[in-house]
Design an enzyme around this catalytic site. Structure first.
Site, PDB file in Angstrom:
ATOM      1  N   HIS A   1      -9.556   1.341   4.641  1.00 37.96           N
ATOM      2  CA  HIS A   1      -8.282   1.520   5.172  1.00 37.96           C
ATOM      3  C   HIS A   1      -8.464   2.513   6.426  1.00 37.96           C
ATOM      4  O   HIS A   1      -9.580   3.476   6.372  1.00 37.96           O
ATOM      5  CB  HIS A   1      -7.154   2.164   4.279  1.00 37.96           C
ATOM      6  CG  HIS A   1      -5.779   2.001   5.172  1.00 37.96           C
ATOM      7  ND1 HIS A   1      -5.280   2.766   5.686  1.00 37.96           N
ATOM      8  CD2 HIS A   1      -4.718   1.279   4.854  1.00 37.96           C
ATOM      9  CE1 HIS A   1      -4.146   2.777   6.113  1.00 37.96           C
ATOM     10  NE2 HIS A   1      -3.856   1.448   5.549  1.00 37.96           N
TER      11      HIS A   1
ATOM     12  N   SER B   1       3.183  -2.084  10.406  1.00 37.68           N
ATOM     13  CA  SER B   1       4.607  -2.333  10.645  1.00 37.68           C
ATOM     14  C   SER B   1       5.274  -3.683  10.318  1.00 37.68           C
ATOM     15  O   SER B   1       6.247  -4.160  11.032  1.00 37.68           O
ATOM     16  CB  SER B   1       5.004  -1.627  12.092  1.00 37.68           C
ATOM     17  OG  SER B   1       4.855  -0.420  12.196  1.00 37.68           O
TER      18      SER B   1
ATOM     19  N   GLY C   1       2.195   2.315  10.586  1.00 36.83           N
ATOM     20  CA  GLY C   1       3.249   3.241  10.509  1.00 36.83           C
ATOM     21  C   GLY C   1       3.979   3.850  11.843  1.00 36.83           C
ATOM     22  O   GLY C   1       4.580   4.927  11.980  1.00 36.83           O
TER      23      GLY C   1
ATOM     24  N   LYS D   1       0.248   4.272  -0.273  1.00 40.27           N
ATOM     25  CA  LYS D   1      -0.517   5.483   0.250  1.00 40.27           C
ATOM     26  C   LYS D   1      -0.246   6.509  -0.732  1.00 40.27           C
ATOM     27  O   LYS D   1      -0.034   6.718  -1.830  1.00 40.27           O
ATOM     28  CB  LYS D   1       0.105   5.661   1.692  1.00 40.27           C
ATOM     29  CG  LYS D   1       0.001   4.472   2.653  1.00 40.27           C
ATOM     30  CD  LYS D   1       0.187   4.816   4.034  1.00 40.27           C
ATOM     31  CE  LYS D   1       0.206   3.293   4.594  1.00 40.27           C
ATOM     32  NZ  LYS D   1       0.145   3.779   6.175  1.00 40.27           N
TER      33      LYS D   1
ATOM     34  N   GLU E   1      -6.869   4.873   7.655  1.00 40.23           N
ATOM     35  CA  GLU E   1      -6.601   6.134   7.453  1.00 40.23           C
ATOM     36  C   GLU E   1      -7.704   6.946   6.558  1.00 40.23           C
ATOM     37  O   GLU E   1      -8.050   8.073   6.720  1.00 40.23           O
ATOM     38  CB  GLU E   1      -5.372   6.377   6.481  1.00 40.23           C
ATOM     39  CG  GLU E   1      -4.272   6.055   7.493  1.00 40.23           C
ATOM     40  CD  GLU E   1      -2.763   5.611   6.576  1.00 40.23           C
ATOM     41  OE1 GLU E   1      -2.671   5.540   5.446  1.00 40.23           O
ATOM     42  OE2 GLU E   1      -2.004   5.223   7.195  1.00 40.23           O
TER      43      GLU E   1
ATOM     44  N   GLU F   1      -5.750  -5.013  10.242  1.00 41.79           N
ATOM     45  CA  GLU F   1      -4.529  -4.001  10.628  1.00 41.79           C
ATOM     46  C   GLU F   1      -4.787  -3.175  11.889  1.00 41.79           C
ATOM     47  O   GLU F   1      -5.686  -2.138  11.870  1.00 41.79           O
ATOM     48  CB  GLU F   1      -4.560  -2.941   9.385  1.00 41.79           C
ATOM     49  CG  GLU F   1      -4.319  -3.574   8.217  1.00 41.79           C
ATOM     50  CD  GLU F   1      -3.787  -2.734   7.163  1.00 41.79           C
ATOM     51  OE1 GLU F   1      -2.497  -2.674   6.789  1.00 41.79           O
ATOM     52  OE2 GLU F   1      -4.258  -1.556   6.827  1.00 41.79           O
TER      53      GLU F   1
ATOM     54  N   ASN G   1       0.809  -1.222   0.091  1.00 39.70           N
ATOM     55  CA  ASN G   1      -0.110   0.015  -0.071  1.00 39.70           C
ATOM     56  C   ASN G   1       0.796   1.190   0.128  1.00 39.70           C
ATOM     57  O   ASN G   1       1.514   1.719   1.014  1.00 39.70           O
ATOM     58  CB  ASN G   1      -0.653  -0.003   1.333  1.00 39.70           C
ATOM     59  CG  ASN G   1      -1.721   1.131   1.466  1.00 39.70           C
ATOM     60  OD1 ASN G   1      -1.723   2.085   0.516  1.00 39.70           O
ATOM     61  ND2 ASN G   1      -2.280   1.332   2.610  1.00 39.70           N
TER      62      ASN G   1
HETATM   63  C1  PEP Z   1      -0.995   0.107   6.026  1.00 41.21           C
HETATM   64  O1  PEP Z   1      -0.954   1.377   5.827  1.00 41.21           O
HETATM   65  O2  PEP Z   1      -1.667  -0.763   5.425  1.00 41.21           O
HETATM   66  C2  PEP Z   1       0.327  -0.223   6.704  1.00 41.21           C
HETATM   67  C3  PEP Z   1       0.449  -1.598   7.215  1.00 41.21           C
HETATM   68  O3  PEP Z   1       1.304   0.592   6.878  1.00 41.21           O
HETATM   69  P1  PEP Z   1       2.790   0.038   7.713  1.00 41.21           P
HETATM   70  O4  PEP Z   1       3.056  -1.066   7.099  1.00 41.21           O
HETATM   71  O5  PEP Z   1       3.565   1.393   7.237  1.00 41.21           O
HETATM   72  O6  PEP Z   1       2.391  -0.060   8.953  1.00 41.21           O
END
Ligand code: PEP
Length: 252
Positions: free
Chosen positions: A96, A214, A174, A11, A98, A168, A9
Site C-alpha cells: 500500500h 476515493s 483519501g 487502515k 502509505e 491506486e 481497507n
Molecule cells: C486506500 O487506502 O486503499 C484507499 C483507496 O483509500 P480511500 O478510498 O480513502 O481513498
C-alpha cells in the site's frame, strides 16, 4: 473469468469493539443480499481473529493490511504471514502506498512479503500507483510497470495467478479526488498488457485489477463499468457499512 471484487481497507481505524460492530453490520448486510462480486474486509491485526469468529467466510473474505518480510524470530512488533493465516484471514494487502511512503517499503521487501504470503496460502492484494508529480510528468505508466516488474516478476505464472492487483493513484487516496473512469480504464488496460507480455494473455485476462482512490457509492458504478476495472479497494468509504454496501451494490 476473473473475479469482480470489492475490498475494504480499514487502515488504522476502529477500536476492537467498533471494528467488531462494523464487521457484524457488513456480515448482516451481505446475508440479506446475493452480491455480484466477492467482498473482503482488510482490518487491523488486532481485529483479525475476533472478526474471523463472527463472520460468514463464505460471503465475506477477511484480510490483514500488511505482514512481515520474515517468517518468525527477533523482529519485535512485527506480525508474520503465518500469524495472519492462523487467525483465519485469507488475504493480505501488500505494498500500500502509505506503507511505501511512511514505512519505507521497497520492492525488495515486498518481494519477500509476497513470497511469505503465498507460502501461507494468503492472497496478496498488491498495490501499485504513482504520485501526483509522476502523473503530471506523464510517468505513471513507467512507474506502475517498474513496481510490478521489481516486486512480482520473479514469480512463476502459477504464483502470479494467485494475486489480486490494486491500482491506486496516490493523489487519489483519501483526497476526495478520484481518477476518472477513463483514466482508470487506460492504466488498467496498460497494466493488463504488462502482465500479458510477461505471463501471456490467459494469465493477464484472469488477473483481477481493482481501482483504489476515493471510490464511493456515487462513482463506483462508472468506474466498474470499464472493462479492465474489476472492482475497488476502498479506504474511507469502507468504514461505514451503508457506503461500503453502496459500492458492493454498484455491481448489480
Ligand atoms: C486506500 O487506502 O486503499 C484507499 C483507496 O483509500 P480511500 O478510498 O480513502 O481513498
Amino acid at each position: 473469468m476473473r473475479k469482480k471484487i470489492v475490498a475494504g481497507n480499514w487502515k488504522m481505524n476502529t477500536t476492537l469493539p467498533e471494528g467488531l460492530q462494523l464487521a457484524k453490520e457488513v456480515n448482516e448486510a451481505l446475508a440479506a443480499r446475493t452480491p455480484k462480486c466477492g467482498v473482503i474486509i482488510c482490518v487491523p491485526f488486532t481485529h483479525l481473529a475476533p472478526i474471523a469468529n463472527e463472520i460468514n467466510a463464505e460471503k465475506l473474505g477477511l484480510g490483514a493490511e500488511n505482514c512481515a518480510d520474515h517468517r518468525s524470530g527477533a523482529y519485535t512488533g512485527e506480525v508474520s504471514a503465518p500469524m495472519v493465516a492462523s487467525t483465519g484471514a485469507q488475504y493480505v494487502i501488500l505494498g500500500h502506498s502509505e506503507r511505501r511512503q511512511y514505512y519505507g517499503e521497497t520492492s525488495e521487501t515486498l518481494k519477500e512479503k509476497v513470497a511469505l504470503a503465498l507460502e501461507n496460502n494468503l492472497t496478496p492484494i498488491f498495490c501499485i500507483g504513482e504520485v501526483l508529480e509522476e502523473r503530471e510528468a506523464g510517468k505513471h505508466f513507467e512507474v506502475v510497470k517498474a513496481q510490478i516488474e521489481e516486486a512480482l516478476f520473479n514469480l512463476s505464472a502459477e504464483d502470479f495467478s494467485k494475486l489480486i492487483l490494486a491500482y491506486e493513484p496516490v493523489w487519489a487516496i483519501g483526497t476526495g479526488k478520484t481518477a476518472t473512469d477513463d483514466q482508470a480504464q487506460e492504466i488498467h488496460a496498460y497494466i493488463r498488457g504488462v502482465i500479458a507480455d510477461k505471463y501471456g494473455k490467459e494469465v493477464a485476462e484472469n488477473t483481477s485489477i481493482l481501482y483504489g482512490g476515493s471510490c464511493k457509492p456515487s462513482n463506483a458504478k462508472a468506474l466498474f463499468a470499464k472493462p479492465d476495472v474489476d472492482g475497488g479497494l476502498i479506504g474511507g468509504a469502507s468504514l461505514k457499512c451503508a457506503d461500503f454496501m453502496g459500492i458492493v451494490d454498484a455491481w448489480n
